[in-house]
Enzyme design. Structure first.
Site, short mmCIF file in Angstrom:
data_model
loop_
_atom_site.label_atom_id
_atom_site.label_comp_id
_atom_site.label_asym_id
_atom_site.label_seq_id
_atom_site.Cartn_x
_atom_site.Cartn_y
_atom_site.Cartn_z
CB CYS A 215 -1.98 0.92 -2.01
SG CYS A 215 -3.36 1.99 -1.54
CB CYS B 99 -2.15 4.52 -2.91
SG CYS B 99 -2.50 3.93 -1.24
CG ASP B 100 0.16 3.88 -6.06
OD1 ASP B 100 0.27 5.06 -5.72
OD2 ASP B 100 0.78 2.95 -5.51
#
Length: 304
Positions: free
Chosen positions: A130, A133-134
């Site tokens: 992701c 997300c990261d």
């Protein structure tokens, strides 16, 4: 007793709940995480009608606001199985069961793992599925993206706003992504491409990823390169394990339906990314949700 139980609050499930509740049905919407599904892991959405551009989590929130206006009941739960009693169904969760006259499955799918050494070991320590997300954790770093489809290339482009360089590793000699996405990627000075190459191993220390082992599928040559992070986009697996006993999935685990979204079991429907189909997009999920929500109403009318 609910008229319909919707399992999964992604765009498909939320739309189905909206249509069913608007038809004055008693609707339960079960979700195991934050409403929105894969939209919560999507950076920018540019192909959803009504918005030239919108962030995935924002679109998810807007959809969820609309779900509750006609009385949908929301519940948290991890579904373990569906028991078919004919005109009623039992949805069994970890700590509670629910009864309904119909069920709509909208559980979606998850990113497939490669299964290479180091993938599980470094999950959350440099290995990710992701970018949204990261990505922000990798400012000024060299990242590797594995895959050649829409998701891999789009997320690779997204990562360039943080990374110093993004290397896309693809097992073939050309990308599978849409042409417009490819053009953006090739024009991005921070992106490079390794063709006919596969990831063999992810290496690192006890703290984080430090490198990758790559293999050229044509020559067999294996090379080691430094890497700060690895983002993997090599396909999807359906979240259908709780429904296998029903016999509604194919050999790959996808649920097969007719054009009304009904499975071969009357009163059980499937919509969104969990279905056997070719295009998995927010727009198709929403369309299928609308169809299923309306078809459930018709099904219940015939039962009465």
């Amino acid at each position: 007793m609910y008229d319909v139980i919707v399992i999964g609050a992604g765009p498909a499930g939320m739309t189905a709940a909206l249509y069913a509740s608007r038809s004055n049905l008693k609707v339960l919407l079960i979700e195991r995480g934050a409403p929105g599904g894969q939209m919560n892991n999507t950076a920018e959405v540019e192909n959803y009608p009504g918005f030239t551009s919108i962030m995935g989590p924002e679109l998810a929130y807007k959809m969820y606001e609309g779900v509750n206006q006609f009385g949908t009941v929301n519940a948290y739960g991890i579904v373990e199985e569906i028991i078919d009693h004919g005109t009623t169904k039992t949805v069994v969760c970890e700590d509670q069961s629910y009864e309904g006259k119909a069920v709509i499955i909208a559980t979606g799918c998850v990113h497939r793992k490669l299964g290479v050494p180091g993938e599980d070991e470094f999950a959350g320590r440099g290995v990710s599925y992701c970018a949204v997300c990261d990505g922000a954790f990798f400012k000024g770093k060299h990242l590797f993206v594995i895959g050649g489809g829409d998701s891999a290339v789009e997320e690779g482009i997204y990562l360039t706003q943080f990374a110093s360089k993004v290397t896309v590793v693809h097992r073939r000699d050309e990308l599978r992504a849409q042409k417009i996405i490819q053009e953006r990627a090739f024009a991005n000075p921070k992106m490079e491409f390794y063709w006919n190459t596969v990831l063999e191993e992810i290496t690192g220390d006890e703290i984080k990823v430090q490198g990758v082992q790559l293999k050229n599928v044509q020559t067999g040559e294996v090379t080691a390169e430094s890497a700060d992070g690895v983002f993997i986009y090599v396909g999807l697996d359906p979240l259908t394990e709780p429904f296998r006993k029903l016999g509604i999935t194919n050999a790959q685990g996808w649920i097969e339906t007719d054009q009304e979204m009904e499975t071969k079991i009357p009163g059980i429907y499937a919509i969104g990314d969990v279905r056997e189909k070719t295009l998995r997009q927010i727009t198709t999920a929403v369309g299928e949700g609308g169809i299923a929500g309306q078809q459930v109403y018709q099904y219940l009318q015939e039962l009465a």
